[in-house]
Design a protein around this motif. Structure first.
Motif, PDB file in Angstrom:
ATOM      1  N   TYR A 130       0.814  -1.229   0.000  1.00  0.00           N
ATOM      2  CA  TYR A 130       0.000   0.000   0.000  1.00  0.00           C
ATOM      3  C   TYR A 130       0.852   1.286   0.000  1.00  0.00           C
ATOM      4  O   TYR A 130       0.617   2.192  -0.801  1.00  0.00           O
ATOM      5  CB  TYR A 130      -0.903  -0.077   1.236  1.00  0.00           C
ATOM      6  CG  TYR A 130      -1.861   1.038   1.509  1.00  0.00           C
ATOM      7  CD1 TYR A 130      -3.242   0.842   1.410  1.00  0.00           C
ATOM      8  CD2 TYR A 130      -1.430   2.291   1.936  1.00  0.00           C
ATOM      9  CE1 TYR A 130      -4.135   1.862   1.703  1.00  0.00           C
ATOM     10  CE2 TYR A 130      -2.326   3.304   2.227  1.00  0.00           C
ATOM     11  CZ  TYR A 130      -3.671   3.089   2.110  1.00  0.00           C
ATOM     12  OH  TYR A 130      -4.546   4.091   2.397  1.00  0.00           O
ATOM     13  N   ASP A 137       1.620   7.835  -6.089  1.00  0.00           N
ATOM     14  CA  ASP A 137       0.631   8.923  -6.218  1.00  0.00           C
ATOM     15  C   ASP A 137       1.322  10.281  -6.070  1.00  0.00           C
ATOM     16  O   ASP A 137       1.103  11.207  -6.846  1.00  0.00           O
ATOM     17  CB  ASP A 137      -0.427   8.859  -5.099  1.00  0.00           C
ATOM     18  CG  ASP A 137      -1.252   7.589  -5.098  1.00  0.00           C
ATOM     19  OD1 ASP A 137      -1.306   6.903  -6.131  1.00  0.00           O
ATOM     20  OD2 ASP A 137      -1.847   7.276  -4.033  1.00  0.00           O
ATOM     21  N   GLN A 152      -0.870   9.305   8.813  1.00  0.00           N
ATOM     22  CA  GLN A 152      -0.178   9.028   7.551  1.00  0.00           C
ATOM     23  C   GLN A 152       1.286   9.466   7.575  1.00  0.00           C
ATOM     24  O   GLN A 152       1.982   9.374   6.562  1.00  0.00           O
ATOM     25  CB  GLN A 152      -0.904   9.720   6.395  1.00  0.00           C
ATOM     26  CG  GLN A 152      -2.309   9.211   6.170  1.00  0.00           C
ATOM     27  CD  GLN A 152      -2.334   7.754   5.779  1.00  0.00           C
ATOM     28  OE1 GLN A 152      -1.584   7.314   4.912  1.00  0.00           O
ATOM     29  NE2 GLN A 152      -3.174   6.971   6.445  1.00  0.00           N
TER      30      GLN A 152
HETATM   31  N1  TRP Z   1      -3.327   6.535   2.681  1.00  0.00           N
HETATM   32  C1  TRP Z   1      -4.132   7.708   2.673  1.00  0.00           C
HETATM   33  C2  TRP Z   1      -5.183   7.604   3.787  1.00  0.00           C
HETATM   34  O1  TRP Z   1      -5.632   6.518   4.092  1.00  0.00           O
HETATM   35  C3  TRP Z   1      -4.824   7.898   1.343  1.00  0.00           C
HETATM   36  C4  TRP Z   1      -3.836   8.200   0.280  1.00  0.00           C
HETATM   37  C5  TRP Z   1      -3.471   7.405  -0.763  1.00  0.00           C
HETATM   38  C6  TRP Z   1      -3.102   9.403   0.159  1.00  0.00           C
HETATM   39  N2  TRP Z   1      -2.548   8.041  -1.538  1.00  0.00           N
HETATM   40  C7  TRP Z   1      -2.305   9.248  -1.005  1.00  0.00           C
HETATM   41  C8  TRP Z   1      -3.029  10.567   0.925  1.00  0.00           C
HETATM   42  C9  TRP Z   1      -1.426  10.251  -1.397  1.00  0.00           C
HETATM   43  C10 TRP Z   1      -2.168  11.569   0.516  1.00  0.00           C
HETATM   44  C11 TRP Z   1      -1.358  11.408  -0.627  1.00  0.00           C
HETATM   45  O2  TRP Z   1      -5.570   8.618   4.305  1.00  0.00           O
END
Ligand code: TRP
Length: 340
Positions: A130, A137, A152
């Protein structure tokens, strides 16, 4: 004019968006929208890390995109995208995964927490990797800042380490992103109405503690009426119990009032009255969001067109980054795409 820094943020299209998401994340994003070049992403690929019902996932993806816009994200000035619409996310995630030591992923506390009570056979390898997809991203858009919650922070640290490692091994390609965690006064931490010791959360067992953004007004009022306070009966602003403090925090976040104003409004009033006043504010704040949401979802073709535009804008930037990455690591360009 100098380029505005780039911000990337995302949420998963699972569960119901709630007041904690609005006050802790969406509203701060909206308030700072004009300061940055923004990407707001519906991270549907991340949702796949745990089993999903296909129809529900598609519906939730549209719902979340509509709620972003209804809450004030302007798709004309920010790029609003669905992660899976830009296939560069998956491709970069694979490449980055090959640069990610297993040990880094094994140390992720969120993975450890989520899997503590599950048998190995039930945990997907996607859940393990993950954070690599999350790094993809962020890095695709040469992001300067990532606005996320405290939970996070470790994922973002991994993104930074991964980008630094890649740059060191393969030459500078990636911008190293900075976290923006709770930078805004508005980024309130909303606690569960049932259990004020824990955060309001989509994954709460009971929904009495959670105010969903799409809850109808009578349901919102009923939830506040049941909110946990303490054995007292009126507000003591000197030492409010956690449940009362949470109600006061919600009120303050919605009205922007000062501590003094809060004290003169609430000192000594009964809990019933406090709950009604907070419920009134929440209902009033959600009313326009719910109205815009209904308008947007009444026109799914229009909504999908907004998402198509967002994906196209995102792809322009993402594909340029990915082309550079591919060339650095020696992937032969497909014929017709020009010299390496
Ligand atoms: N993992 C983040 C959450 O659960 C969601 C997320 C995925 C995210 N990719 C991202 C947040 C990139 C910021 C930037 O909140």
């Amino acid at each position: 004019m100098t380029e505005r820094p780039t911000v990337f943020s995302g949420m998963q299209p699972s569960g119901d968006l709630h007041l904690g998401n609005l006050l802790g994340a969406l509203r701060p994003w909206v308030l700072e929208q004009h300061l940055f070049h923004n990407y707001f992403c519906v991270v549907d690929l991340h949702a796949l890390t745990v089993p999903q019902d296909p129809l529900a996932l598609a519906a939730k993806t549209r719902e979340l995109a509509a709620l972003y816009i209804a809450s004030g994200i302007d798709p004309d000035s920010s790029t609003l995208l669905v992660q899976s619409h830009v296939s560069e996310h998956s491709e970069l995630a694979w490449i980055l995964g090959c640069f990610t030591p297993m040990g880094w992923l094994e140390r992720m506390t969120q993975y450890k927490d989520k899997t503590r009570h599950s048998a190995q056979e039930r945990i997907s390898s996607g859940l393990f990797t993950y954070p690599v997809l999350m790094a993809a991203d962020i890095l695709l858009y040469r992001t300067n800042f990532v606005t996320v919650g405290e939970d996070q922070r470790q994922h973002l640290e991994l993104t930074r380490n991964l980008a630094t490692r890649f740059n060191h091994l393969m030459g500078d390609v990636f911008v190293i992103p900075e976290p923006r965690i709770g930078q805004l006064g508005g980024g309130a931490r909303v606690m569960s109405l049932e259990d004020p010791a824990s955060k309001m959360s989509k994954s709460d067992d009971s929904d009495w503690g959670v105010i969903a953004l799409l809850d109808p007004p009578d349901r919102i009022r009923a939830k506040f009426r049941r909110a946990k306070t303490d054995s007292g009966s009126s507000v003591d602003m000197e030492a409010p119990s956690p449940g009362v403090a949470n109600l006061l925090d919600i009120y303050r976040a919605l009205t922007g009032c000062s501590q003094d104003a809060l004290t003169s409004e609430f000192q000594g009033i009964g809990y019933g009255q406090l709950k009604d006043k907070v419920a009134d504010q929440v209902i009033a704040a959600l009313e326009p969001i719910q109205r815009r949401y209904r308008d947007l979802t009444a026109d799914p073709v229009g909504l999908d067109a907004i998402l198509a535009r967002g994906a196209e804008a995102a792809r322009g930037v993402a594909s340029a980054t990915l082309r550079e990455v591919r060339s650095r690591i020696g992937l032969l360009p497909p014929s017709g795409s020009g010299p390496l």
